[in-house]
Scaffold this motif. Sequence first.
Motif, PDB file in Angstrom:
ATOM      1  N   CYS B 204     -14.305  84.304  75.163  1.00  0.00           N
ATOM      2  CA  CYS B 204     -14.285  83.385  74.025  1.00  0.00           C
ATOM      3  C   CYS B 204     -14.653  81.994  74.530  1.00  0.00           C
ATOM      4  N   SER B 206     -15.801  77.914  73.533  1.00  0.00           N
ATOM      5  CA  SER B 206     -15.894  76.889  72.494  1.00  0.00           C
ATOM      6  C   SER B 206     -15.725  75.514  73.128  1.00  0.00           C
ATOM      7  N   ARG B 210      -9.729  76.806  69.458  1.00  0.00           N
ATOM      8  CA  ARG B 210     -10.073  77.665  68.316  1.00  0.00           C
ATOM      9  C   ARG B 210      -9.630  77.059  66.984  1.00  0.00           C
ATOM     10  N   CYS B 213     -12.150  75.056  65.278  1.00  0.00           N
ATOM     11  CA  CYS B 213     -13.471  75.645  65.037  1.00  0.00           C
ATOM     12  C   CYS B 213     -13.575  76.116  63.589  1.00  0.00           C
ATOM     13  N   THR B 216     -16.795  81.612  63.722  1.00  0.00           N
ATOM     14  CA  THR B 216     -16.888  82.428  64.934  1.00  0.00           C
ATOM     15  C   THR B 216     -18.294  82.999  65.005  1.00  0.00           C
ATOM     16  N   GLU B 243     -16.703  78.858  67.574  1.00  0.00           N
ATOM     17  CA  GLU B 243     -16.295  79.628  68.757  1.00  0.00           C
ATOM     18  C   GLU B 243     -17.236  80.810  68.946  1.00  0.00           C
ATOM     19  N   SER B 261      -9.901  85.694  66.351  1.00  0.00           N
ATOM     20  CA  SER B 261     -10.713  84.490  66.167  1.00  0.00           C
ATOM     21  C   SER B 261     -11.039  84.249  64.695  1.00  0.00           C
ATOM     22  N   THR B 265     -10.731  81.055  62.142  1.00  0.00           N
ATOM     23  CA  THR B 265     -11.895  80.281  61.675  1.00  0.00           C
ATOM     24  C   THR B 265     -12.304  80.644  60.253  1.00  0.00           C
TER      25      THR B 265
END
Lengths: 333, 341
Positions: B204, B206, B210, B213, B216, B243, B261, B265
């Motif tokens: 992962c 970014s 997260r 973000c 994804t 991400e 994730s 997001t």
Amino acid sequence: MVSTATSWRGPAAPASGPATGPDPTGSAPVPGFRDERLTGRPGESDELRLYRRMRFIRRFEETLLALFEEGVLNGTTHACIGQEANAVAVMEHLIAEDHVFSNHRCHGHYLARTGDAPGLLAEIMGKESGVCRGVGGSQHICAPGFKSNGVQGGIVPAAAGIALAAQLDGASRVSVVFIGDGTLGEGLLYETLNVAALWRLPLLVVCEDNRWAQSTPVAVNLAGSMAGRFTAFGIPVREIDSTDVMELRAAAGAEVEAVRGGAGPRVLLVHTYRLCHHSKSDDERPAEEIAARWPLEPLVVHGRRLTDAQRRTVDDEVDSAVAEVVATVRALP
Amino acid sequence: MIFAKELNETLRACLSADPRVVVLGEDIADPYGGAFKVTRGLSTAFPDRVRTTPISEGAIAGISAGLALAGYRPIAEIMFGDFLTLVFDQVVNHIAKYQAMYADQATCPVVVRAPSGGHRGYGPTHSQSLEKHFLGVPHLRVVAASLVHDPRAVFADFLAQDSPVLYVEHKLLYPQHLDVPDGGRSGDLLATRDAGPGMLPTVCLSAVPREDCVATVLAYGYQAMLAARVVERLAVEEEIFVELLVPAQLAPMDWAPVERSVGVTGRLVTVEEGAGGWSWGTEVAATVSRRLFRELRSPVEVVASEPTVIPSSKARESRVLVGESQIEAAVRAAAASTVVR
């Protein structure tokens, strides 16, 4: 490398025995099943044993077809009636460490190799206690030193790979693959023959030419020469037109020993005949052609070497033993 | 060290450590050492177990199957992933079936390596990413090489398990340097690993945590490298924070990292180089839409190449294959979209 290669395989397992999972004999209906009435009495003559083993396969196949008609079997089956001598003859020369790869018409090969009638019958009847727990069915069988798969041609490179494993191990194991005249239409066969010849793999291809690929005769399927397909790669072919198990046994013996001795791949090309339909009740072949082959079938040919009394005794013993197998397997869950 | 060399060292280490490992493929022997030089030096070091073959992909796969059934650990190279069509029967009807159809009495742990992908001008039959046709074959693992996964760990996993594997290596990764996350970073991005039990890690990446973000991006292989550039550029230049998730295994998919994730997001873009439609991305979209229906703020965006032949001409090829511009457009669209329900 070669010397260490056996350590990970474990001492007891044959060339391609189970790598993981449950002990196959642990789930068999009759663990370690072996019935002398089917596979041979101690001390009996070769002639009697060979007859007995062919009779065993014949009766098993006839029984299967009857069970199909009775409606207790699922799916399909490909009987080898008329071709029993090939399986019996080849297996005479194999040891436990050798490997046999067979095709859709595999019952005779399996029974000649293992004698395991209940495991196979339970498998074809779809029972949990079948040799592949009912997943494989008639065409997809696995036991130590034996496998079959139902796609033409695709088993040949697998057998070559098993042969390569033997070569890498520095062992004198032989890998045998049974194909038919119909398999000669598959391109992968020729890719594999080429590699097997280049690498001198210990591979014996037994080609059972039974004259018909399902419903299509050889004349419509095959251009050129059967043997020429193999000799083109420099692979020696022993061609034999026979249903005589004694002749076949001698031919197979010479081939197996040559392969075992490091001669590289070889082919035993047997011209034979399938007396039954391809699978179930799908036979459009000329009745007179089939009728002409019945007097040449292996039990008749070899049976002449025995007395009426000997044949009758063996026939009765095999009948009872197979009937007991059927009764045992029927009762299984 | 570039990826091709890392992979070479990985194979060498596998051959050294495990006498069961056998490498088969076309033109893999020295001095040529393989079309992409991944096997250079190996046949000299292990002449018995590294074998160049005739041009016979079916036999390569089938002989590998037999070796595997007999206890060996074959690694087969299919020179161009386009030729995977020639091993399809062996993979589907033989290699992937044996263990299940023989009720666990045999295993067939074949690893098929396939240099794949385009952007090199090789044209219609030497540029494809055909892995989507293998996704969903029961009992087959499909794994994609990337720059954020150490091939040593990936191959250690292959050799530790009994499943057959198709390992796709995008050709444009070979000259790139690995960028395996180290100390929580990969390049300028934050990096973490996430995995369901027993699965290879999804990496992962970014610019910000997260929670900050807005979308994804799920991408593998070479496309993950392109996506990482897009993620970095959008973060630095426009403060659009997304991400990037880079899985190693495409099938069966490890859904846990994706769910974790996207659950935060609320938006997802998938990226693959294969032809669009009936693809990895559409399967991901279907699954995520079902599992995270309440969390999704917009429909899943699926980025894939045009469903046509891959032209040889550079200009024409770049109009067909996914590149950074298509990824960037999809990420911008996803980041900006919210469906009010």
